[in-house]
Design a protein around this motif. Structure first.
Motif, mmCIF file in Angstrom:
data_model
loop_
_atom_site.group_PDB
_atom_site.id
_atom_site.type_symbol
_atom_site.label_atom_id
_atom_site.label_comp_id
_atom_site.label_asym_id
_atom_site.label_seq_id
_atom_site.Cartn_x
_atom_site.Cartn_y
_atom_site.Cartn_z
ATOM 1 N N GLN A 172 0.812 -1.215 0.000
ATOM 2 C CA GLN A 172 0.000 0.000 0.000
ATOM 3 C C GLN A 172 0.849 1.269 0.000
ATOM 4 O OE1 GLN A 172 -2.552 -0.608 3.381
ATOM 5 N NE2 GLN A 172 -3.785 -2.174 2.329
ATOM 6 N N ASN A 173 2.081 1.182 0.473
ATOM 7 C CA ASN A 173 2.965 2.353 0.412
ATOM 8 C C ASN A 173 3.056 2.903 -1.006
ATOM 9 O OD1 ASN A 173 3.782 2.882 3.034
ATOM 10 N ND2 ASN A 173 5.642 1.637 2.916
ATOM 11 N N TYR A 174 3.198 2.016 -1.962
ATOM 12 C CA TYR A 174 3.378 2.440 -3.349
ATOM 13 C C TYR A 174 2.094 3.036 -3.928
ATOM 14 C CZ TYR A 174 7.708 -0.240 -3.066
ATOM 15 O OH TYR A 174 8.950 -0.709 -2.695
ATOM 16 N N THR A 175 0.989 2.361 -3.707
ATOM 17 C CA THR A 175 -0.272 2.859 -4.267
ATOM 18 C C THR A 175 -0.672 4.190 -3.635
ATOM 19 O OG1 THR A 175 -1.514 1.484 -2.689
ATOM 20 C CG2 THR A 175 -1.101 0.551 -4.868
ATOM 21 N N ALA A 176 -0.438 4.320 -2.327
ATOM 22 C CA ALA A 176 -0.810 5.563 -1.647
ATOM 23 C C ALA A 176 0.046 6.730 -2.133
ATOM 24 C CB ALA A 176 -0.661 5.390 -0.136
ATOM 25 N N LEU A 177 1.339 6.506 -2.274
ATOM 26 C CA LEU A 177 2.222 7.576 -2.735
ATOM 27 C C LEU A 177 1.924 7.977 -4.179
ATOM 28 C CD1 LEU A 177 5.602 6.443 -1.158
ATOM 29 C CD2 LEU A 177 4.332 8.525 -0.605
ATOM 30 N N ALA A 178 1.669 6.973 -5.023
ATOM 31 C CA ALA A 178 1.350 7.271 -6.419
ATOM 32 C C ALA A 178 0.067 8.086 -6.520
ATOM 33 C CB ALA A 178 1.222 5.983 -7.214
ATOM 34 N N SER A 179 -0.905 7.766 -5.674
ATOM 35 C CA SER A 179 -2.160 8.509 -5.670
ATOM 36 C C SER A 179 -1.960 9.921 -5.133
ATOM 37 C CB SER A 179 -3.197 7.762 -4.821
ATOM 38 O OG SER A 179 -4.400 8.502 -4.726
ATOM 39 N N GLN A 180 -1.193 10.042 -4.061
ATOM 40 C CA GLN A 180 -0.984 11.351 -3.438
ATOM 41 C C GLN A 180 -0.228 12.305 -4.354
ATOM 42 O OE1 GLN A 180 1.001 11.161 0.362
ATOM 43 N NE2 GLN A 180 1.268 13.381 0.504
ATOM 44 N N TYR A 181 0.782 11.806 -5.053
ATOM 45 C CA TYR A 181 1.638 12.666 -5.864
ATOM 46 C C TYR A 181 1.365 12.554 -7.360
ATOM 47 C CZ TYR A 181 4.194 13.740 -1.638
ATOM 48 O OH TYR A 181 4.530 14.176 -0.371
ATOM 49 N N LYS A 182 0.326 11.823 -7.724
ATOM 50 C CA LYS A 182 -0.095 11.713 -9.128
ATOM 51 C C LYS A 182 1.035 11.205 -10.030
ATOM 52 C CE LYS A 182 -3.846 13.681 -7.674
ATOM 53 N NZ LYS A 182 -5.002 12.821 -7.309
ATOM 54 N N THR A 183 1.752 10.204 -9.557
ATOM 55 C CA THR A 183 2.820 9.624 -10.363
ATOM 56 C C THR A 183 2.289 8.431 -11.150
ATOM 57 O OG1 THR A 183 3.615 7.935 -8.822
ATOM 58 C CG2 THR A 183 4.378 10.188 -8.455
ATOM 59 N N ALA A 184 3.037 8.031 -12.159
ATOM 60 C CA ALA A 184 2.756 6.756 -12.808
ATOM 61 C C ALA A 184 3.155 5.636 -11.845
ATOM 62 C CB ALA A 184 3.543 6.644 -14.105
ATOM 63 N N LEU A 185 2.476 4.508 -11.937
ATOM 64 C CA LEU A 185 2.715 3.408 -11.002
ATOM 65 C C LEU A 185 2.716 2.077 -11.726
ATOM 66 C CD1 LEU A 185 2.899 2.227 -8.063
ATOM 67 C CD2 LEU A 185 0.388 2.162 -8.093
ATOM 68 N N LEU A 186 3.742 1.282 -11.451
ATOM 69 C CA LEU A 186 3.769 -0.127 -11.822
ATOM 70 C C LEU A 186 3.767 -0.892 -10.504
ATOM 71 C CD1 LEU A 186 4.048 -1.948 -14.398
ATOM 72 C CD2 LEU A 186 6.455 -2.186 -13.768
ATOM 73 N N PRO A 187 2.658 -1.496 -10.112
ATOM 74 C CA PRO A 187 2.533 -2.019 -8.748
ATOM 75 C C PRO A 187 3.551 -3.086 -8.364
ATOM 76 C CG PRO A 187 0.375 -1.820 -9.771
ATOM 77 C CD PRO A 187 1.382 -1.580 -10.855
ATOM 78 N N PHE A 188 3.977 -3.931 -9.323
ATOM 79 C CA PHE A 188 4.845 -5.046 -8.948
ATOM 80 C C PHE A 188 5.775 -5.358 -10.112
ATOM 81 C CE2 PHE A 188 4.891 -9.849 -7.779
ATOM 82 C CZ PHE A 188 6.118 -9.705 -7.158
ATOM 83 N N LEU A 189 7.043 -5.058 -9.942
ATOM 84 C CA LEU A 189 8.024 -5.258 -11.011
ATOM 85 C C LEU A 189 8.070 -6.695 -11.505
ATOM 86 C CD1 LEU A 189 10.446 -4.360 -12.772
ATOM 87 C CD2 LEU A 189 11.921 -4.820 -10.797
#
Length: 228
Positions: A172-189
């Motif tokens: 959830q760290n990744y999804t929350a940060l991507a949502s907060q800062y409007k970044t592109a996200l690849l959830p799992f390399l």
């Protein structure tokens, strides 16, 4: 005699003046196409940089650098995205704390237009506090965006033996940060190879060379839209 000499001298002046005028016109006319070409020539496109800040998964651990997914991505960009280049600043064993400590210098050195952040796996394997990992990733995102770079955040997942609270919070760290800062996200390399035992080296952690193109293609889906 004086009159004839004067006419002859005046004639010479007129001839020389005419020759000089013709020469100047010739120079001017010959210069015009060059000037037009200069005005019409398209300015050279400045090279834009993709900076990858990762750990051993991006540093091609156990392989030659050219075999890793980052180098394979650079090859694809070289042939399909002129005007872009990839700088791989990944370090084997890197934690989010290390990335947060290094990113300011890397941003200053390379002036990237896109920053790919692939960090956190070593935090998780060491059981480091989730809040600490999140704060470090957040610092990196903020630094990149302050330098007007787009960000691709690449996530990782922990095996279930770390317990549901930790593994879920880690993801959830990744999804929350991507949502907060409007970044592109690849959830799992490692999603394309997660269940394929043959895709890993003997340590069961690092992908083999034959798996790297699958990781490249997986990352490309999230990265390519940022290169516009």
């Amino acid at each position: 005699m004086f009159f004839n000499s004067f006419r002859y001298g005046a004639g010479r002046v007129r001839v020389q003046w005419a020759i000089s005028l013709a020469a100047m016109l010739l120079v001017a006319l010959s210069a015009r196409p060059a000037a037009a070409q200069t005005a019409q020539a398209a300015p050279a496109q400045a090279t834009r940089t993709i900076l990858v800040m990762g750990d051993s998964l991006s540093a091609a651990y156990g392989l030659s650098p050219a075999q890793g997914w980052v180098a394979l991505t650079a090859d694809r960009i070289g042939s399909s995205k002129p005007g872009w280049r990839v700088v791989n600043a990944s370090v084997s064993g890197e934690t989010t704390a290390g990335g947060a400590a290094r990113i300011a210098a890397e941003l200053q050195r390379h002036r990237p237009a896109v920053v790919v952040i692939e960090l956190g796996a070593n935090d998780g394997l060491r059981g480091l506090p989730l809040a600490q990992t999140r704060a470090n990733l957040e610092k990196m995102i903020q630094a990149a965006q302050a330098n007007k770079a787009k960000v691709l955040l690449i996530g990782m997942r922990m095996p279930p033996n770390y317990g549901p609270e930790y593994t879920q919070g880690f993801e959830q760290n990744y999804t929350a940060l991507a949502s907060q800062y409007k970044t592109a996200l690849l959830p799992f390399l490692l999603e394309p190879i997660a269940l394929d035992r043959d895709a890993y080296q003997a340590d069961n952690l690092h992908p083999v060379a034959s798996a790297q193109p699958r990781l490249r293609d997986h990352v490309w889906k999230a990265l390519e839209p940022l290169l516009k």
